[in-house]
Structures are given as C-alpha cells and as structure tokens.
Design an enzyme around this catalytic site. Sequence first.
Site, short mmCIF file in Angstrom:
data_model
loop_
_atom_site.label_atom_id
_atom_site.label_comp_id
_atom_site.label_asym_id
_atom_site.label_seq_id
_atom_site.Cartn_x
_atom_site.Cartn_y
_atom_site.Cartn_z
N ASP A 110 0.83 -1.20 0.00
CA ASP A 110 0.00 0.00 0.00
C ASP A 110 0.87 1.25 0.00
O ASP A 110 0.64 2.20 -0.77
CB ASP A 110 -0.89 0.02 1.25
CG ASP A 110 -1.94 -1.07 1.28
OD1 ASP A 110 -3.05 -0.82 0.81
OD2 ASP A 110 -1.64 -2.16 1.78
N GLU A 133 -5.82 7.26 -0.56
CA GLU A 133 -6.24 6.47 0.59
C GLU A 133 -5.20 6.51 1.71
O GLU A 133 -5.55 6.55 2.88
CB GLU A 133 -6.50 5.02 0.18
CG GLU A 133 -6.93 4.15 1.35
CD GLU A 133 -7.33 2.75 0.94
OE1 GLU A 133 -7.85 2.03 1.81
OE2 GLU A 133 -7.14 2.39 -0.23
N ASP A 173 -6.41 5.12 -5.42
CA ASP A 173 -6.47 3.94 -4.56
C ASP A 173 -5.23 3.11 -4.89
O ASP A 173 -5.20 2.40 -5.90
CB ASP A 173 -7.73 3.13 -4.79
CG ASP A 173 -7.95 2.08 -3.70
OD1 ASP A 173 -6.96 1.75 -3.01
OD2 ASP A 173 -9.08 1.60 -3.54
N LEU A 175 -3.93 0.49 -3.57
CA LEU A 175 -4.05 -0.97 -3.47
C LEU A 175 -5.47 -1.27 -3.01
O LEU A 175 -5.79 -1.18 -1.83
CB LEU A 175 -3.02 -1.55 -2.49
CG LEU A 175 -2.69 -3.05 -2.62
CD1 LEU A 175 -1.49 -3.41 -1.75
CD2 LEU A 175 -3.86 -3.96 -2.27
N THR A 178 -7.00 -4.78 -0.03
CA THR A 178 -5.82 -5.08 0.80
C THR A 178 -6.02 -6.36 1.60
O THR A 178 -5.08 -7.16 1.76
CB THR A 178 -5.51 -3.91 1.75
OG1 THR A 178 -5.24 -2.74 0.96
CG2 THR A 178 -4.30 -4.21 2.60
N SER A 241 -19.53 -7.46 -1.81
CA SER A 241 -18.38 -7.72 -0.96
C SER A 241 -18.53 -9.06 -0.26
O SER A 241 -19.65 -9.49 0.05
CB SER A 241 -18.23 -6.60 0.08
OG SER A 241 -17.92 -5.38 -0.55
N HIS A 244 -20.67 -9.00 2.73
CA HIS A 244 -22.05 -8.52 2.59
C HIS A 244 -22.97 -9.52 1.92
O HIS A 244 -24.14 -9.23 1.69
CB HIS A 244 -22.08 -7.22 1.77
CG HIS A 244 -21.39 -6.07 2.43
ND1 HIS A 244 -21.16 -4.88 1.79
CD2 HIS A 244 -20.89 -5.94 3.68
CE1 HIS A 244 -20.54 -4.05 2.62
NE2 HIS A 244 -20.36 -4.67 3.77
N ASP A 299 -12.29 4.22 -3.51
CA ASP A 299 -12.62 2.83 -3.88
C ASP A 299 -13.51 2.76 -5.12
O ASP A 299 -13.47 1.78 -5.86
CB ASP A 299 -13.35 2.12 -2.74
CG ASP A 299 -12.45 1.81 -1.56
OD1 ASP A 299 -11.30 1.39 -1.78
OD2 ASP A 299 -12.88 2.02 -0.41
#
Length: 358
Positions: A110, A133, A173, A175, A178, A241, A244, A299
């Site tokens: 990152d 980020e 962004d 990375l 992550t 995700s 989710h 993102d």
Amino acid sequence: MAPMGIRLSPLGMAVFCLLGLGVLYHLYSGFLAGRFAFFMLSEPAAGGPETPHGSVPGGAVDLRELLAVSVLAAVRGGEEVKRVREGNVLNAKAKGKTREGAEEQLTTGDLLSNRRMFYLLKGAFPAVQINSEERVDTADQETVSWDRSIPEDIKQKIQPREVPAESVTVWIDPLDATQEYTEDLRQYVTTMVCVAVNGKPVIGVIHKPFSSYTAWAMVDGGSNVKARSSYNEKTPRIIVSRSHAGKVEQVARQTFGNKTVIIPAGGAGYKVLALLDVPEKNQEEADVYIHVTYIKKWDICAGNAVLRALGGHMTTLTGEEISYTGSDGNEGGLIASINMNHKALIEKLPDLEKTSHK
C-alpha cells in the site's frame, strides 16, 4: 566685436563620450542584469527540471495528458504491489477498524504504491488536488518523472480537452482489496486512479497488477474496454463484498427469485470489471454490483467514471449521483449497472437502503 568661436579638439570629444558611456553603464547595468537573471530563471536549465507538463496558460490542464499519466501511475503503483507480494515482505498491520468492526490492513505494498503514484501525478500536475487512501509522508518524498509520452491507443481515441485546474480532483487507490492481498487472493487486487471535474467522475483507470491488465475510459472521449453484450435483468448475477453476501442475498432472492446468483468478491475495482467485457480468465462476470454500507470515494470513483463513459450507472442505493468533492466517504451505499434499467433496479431493491447506514 564679433564673438569668438569655440573649437573642441578630437581628444576632448573622445573623453566626453567615454564619460557619458560610463554614466549610462552605471545607470542601466543593474536593470539589464536583473532582466538577464529573470530570463535565465524563466528557462529550464540544461539537464534541470522543466516546467511541469499539463499546465497551460490560464491555469488549465489537458485531460488527455492527465489520462496518460493516470494510466502510467496505476501501472507503476501496480509494479510495487506485485513486487512486495511476490517477495512476501508485506509487513501487514492493522491501521484501524471499519464501521462494521473489521480490521483494516496496511501493508508495505500500500505504502510504496501510494508513494509512487502520488508523486508521479503531483510532479506532472502540481496544481491539481490529489486525494489518496494512504497518508503521504513528505519526509519520504520520491522524485518520479513523466516523460510526456502519450500511448498510441489514447492518442487515437482521445482528443485534447482543457479544463480549469481548480475544477479537477484526482482520487488514488494505491491498493484496492488489501485484505485479499494479505490472503494472497491476487485476482481481486487492483490499483486505481480517477479524475473528477467539478465533482463528476470523468476519467477512470483500473489496473490489475498480477495480470498486467489495464482498463481506462474517459467520459465523452473513449475507452479501451467495452460493456458485455448480454445481461439478465430478471434474475441478475449480483456481485457484492465477501462480508455482505448474506445481507444482499435474502433481499435479492425475494425480489428476483431463487435463481438469482450472489457472487462474493473482494475489491471495488474487481467488482466493476465484472460488469464489463474483460479478457481475463480469473475475472468473474456479473450483471449488478451492490454495496450496502459506507464506502470510501477512492474505492469507487474510477469504476464510476468507467461505467459513465460506457453508458452505465453507479449511484447510491436511492439513486442519487455520488459527488467526488468534499468528504472522502459515501454514506448511501451503491448500486452499479450497465445496459440495464438502472431506475427499475433501484425500485426493486428498496430494503437495501435501510442497511447502508448500519
């Protein structure tokens, strides 16, 4: 008596002229020296730094040039991400918790990607606001230059377009995904750059470091990626995700039927690519991308720009456009689609908005 004539010898005339030149020299030498110094400072010294490219008279930037350096930044950042992962020197540590209570990971990948991408973009366009980020440590500054070259595919598809520098915000962004990166789930990892003009996403770059695939697009310009030709609006494949999947599955199947497929995946960049025609063997395909909680703008900005350029949509769960100015977070979740009736999708999934604030 007639007045007497006055005669000056040649020697006297010469002395007089020399004295006059001396006076003029002292009067104007300072002025001339100052103008010479100004000229020298205004021109790049041989082998020295040049005036940053992309800045034109009037404080404007050329979006075609900004697209070119954004693609390069995503690739250069991806090189760092790949090198760290393959060397297994992640040095992963927790940098805090998400609103859902999950640990957010930070790795060397990152940080090194962020440094490379930020300073490349900042060096090329110093007047443009850049949001990233990861925090930029000025003590760890890196000189990364752009050779001013524009790839042939961008030259062929994109015309120069100037906009005021103060209207531009770049979102990095360094990375994406992550957590999956630490688990060595490489297919989900991307590096992304987005350019917003007056808060609207205009340029999007999504790069996959481990396969060297890069998708880019500019709104009202062109792209190197296409939308897929077939979609299933009645029983869509919905990508979400990994954490989710349970929240979305119940509502989605109640709405579209038990044949609806829920695809858990990592990384917002990967999920947007799932909606497109991407020549990647490890890239899953989906019809709709849904995120039901708070998400950061770096993102999603690049994916939003790519979808807009191709005629798609990314909005909050209630259908509101997402502005890429101000705060770095989007509170209303998101739903993304392309070549589908986006408004109808929102109306079919009303219960999802309730979970976006939890």
